[in-house]
Design a protein around this motif. Sequence first.
Motif, mmCIF file in Angstrom:
data_model
loop_
_atom_site.group_PDB
_atom_site.id
_atom_site.type_symbol
_atom_site.label_atom_id
_atom_site.label_comp_id
_atom_site.label_asym_id
_atom_site.label_seq_id
_atom_site.Cartn_x
_atom_site.Cartn_y
_atom_site.Cartn_z
ATOM 1 N N ARG A 71 0.880 -1.291 0.069
ATOM 2 C CA ARG A 71 0.055 -0.267 0.044
ATOM 3 C C ARG A 71 0.890 1.285 0.045
ATOM 4 N N LYS A 72 0.166 2.255 -0.465
ATOM 5 C CA LYS A 72 1.007 3.621 -0.535
ATOM 6 C C LYS A 72 0.020 4.624 -0.052
ATOM 7 N N LEU A 73 0.492 5.351 0.884
ATOM 8 C CA LEU A 73 -0.364 6.244 1.680
ATOM 9 C C LEU A 73 -0.031 7.805 1.222
ATOM 10 N N THR A 74 -0.912 8.430 0.633
ATOM 11 C CA THR A 74 -0.621 9.893 0.301
ATOM 12 C C THR A 74 -1.751 10.931 1.007
ATOM 13 N N GLU A 75 -1.409 12.159 0.555
ATOM 14 C CA GLU A 75 -2.616 12.862 1.215
ATOM 15 C C GLU A 75 -4.216 12.571 0.556
ATOM 16 N N GLU A 76 -3.873 12.313 -0.618
ATOM 17 C CA GLU A 76 -5.088 11.785 -1.287
ATOM 18 C C GLU A 76 -6.044 10.727 -1.003
ATOM 19 N N GLY A 77 -5.222 9.513 -0.438
ATOM 20 C CA GLY A 77 -5.835 8.184 -0.087
ATOM 21 C C GLY A 77 -4.700 7.301 -0.188
ATOM 22 N N VAL A 78 -5.160 6.101 -0.335
ATOM 23 C CA VAL A 78 -4.344 5.069 -0.123
ATOM 24 C C VAL A 78 -4.626 4.136 -1.337
ATOM 25 N N THR A 79 -3.360 4.126 -2.071
ATOM 26 C CA THR A 79 -3.539 2.961 -3.296
ATOM 27 C C THR A 79 -2.936 1.572 -2.538
#
Length: 375
Positions: A105-113
């Motif tokens: 998983r990759k966490l960013t301000e936008e959300g999580v992929t």
Amino acid sequence: MTSFSFDLQATDGRARTGVISTPRGDIRTPAFMPVGTAATVKAMMPESVRATGADILLGNTYHLMLRPTAERIDRLGGLHKFMNWDRPILTDSGGFQVMSLAGLRKLTEEGVTFKSHVDGSKHMLSPERSMEIQRLLGSDIVMCFDECPALPADRDRIAASMELSMRWAARSREAFGDRPGHALFGIQQGGLEEDLRAQSAEALREIGFEGYAVGGLAVGEGQEAMFGCLDYAPEQLPQDKPRYLMGVGKPDDIVGAVARGIDMMDCVLPSRSGRTGQVFTRLGVLNIKNARHQDDPRPLDEECTCPACRNYSRAYLHHVFRTQEIISSMLLTWHNLHYYQQIMDQMRHAIAEGRFEAWQTEFTQTRAQGDIDPL
């Protein structure tokens, strides 16, 4: 149409009892919500779950978005119709499962992929997408999309995660829109740090929600630390709205949480334990696979009125567990869920009658006796 409301009917110390009203029926609090992860409480028919005394079930956004997909459930008439449960449903946001189950998983301000744990396919969850999925499912109580770091974590990590969750809470509220009869709950974060919990509660109050959850507990911190946090966290949330402790717990966790002002809980424990042969009774926990039960004609608990206790002996339940018969999961899950709902019912009455402390003392003493002696 009935709108969503909460009527706090009595308090005793910090314990509370009341009724959450929804268009699909009332939820008596304190309430325990059985977990129907993939649109089913495992080994139970919906009408059997209702017969245990459950007013509301929990469904999992993460699992349902992967299969059969929220879009398919929507086309088939929504989650209530799909799983044949016509009473209230609460759906979690998917955040916790992404953190605990998904791969890469990759966490960013936008959300999580993330990659699905089912087939490795790629997905994105954001506050907006979580609200869309929960709208397609048609749940009555929708949870904000949040990030929940596993404890222990350092203070900076907990603070950054809490602040991100509060920004996501605002986006969740915006994306939820105007949905009469449906409720959106905010989730307080902040680990075991009292000041961070207070900041989180303040941010959530400013946004405004129909209910508030204490999130980020039952993630490995232990009961003492959890109760320490619950000594202040519920009081930081609005008095006139339901308070939901996510993912809890064992019977004594639940009673301790209610004593500290919690109104709603959910946990996979009673159903998962039923499938693994662990049985919760008034007299503590017993393991049906133990040889001591193989010749025992007595019920699990002679005071229990569930089908497992009314109609079957320990010897039979031991036998069907050992031979991996499906009826074992059915009966033991029914018993555990019945026992949990019995605790909730007793607490509601004790709070209403102003004798919660005495009830809690008796509950603890009875459980401490341990199981009946072997024959």
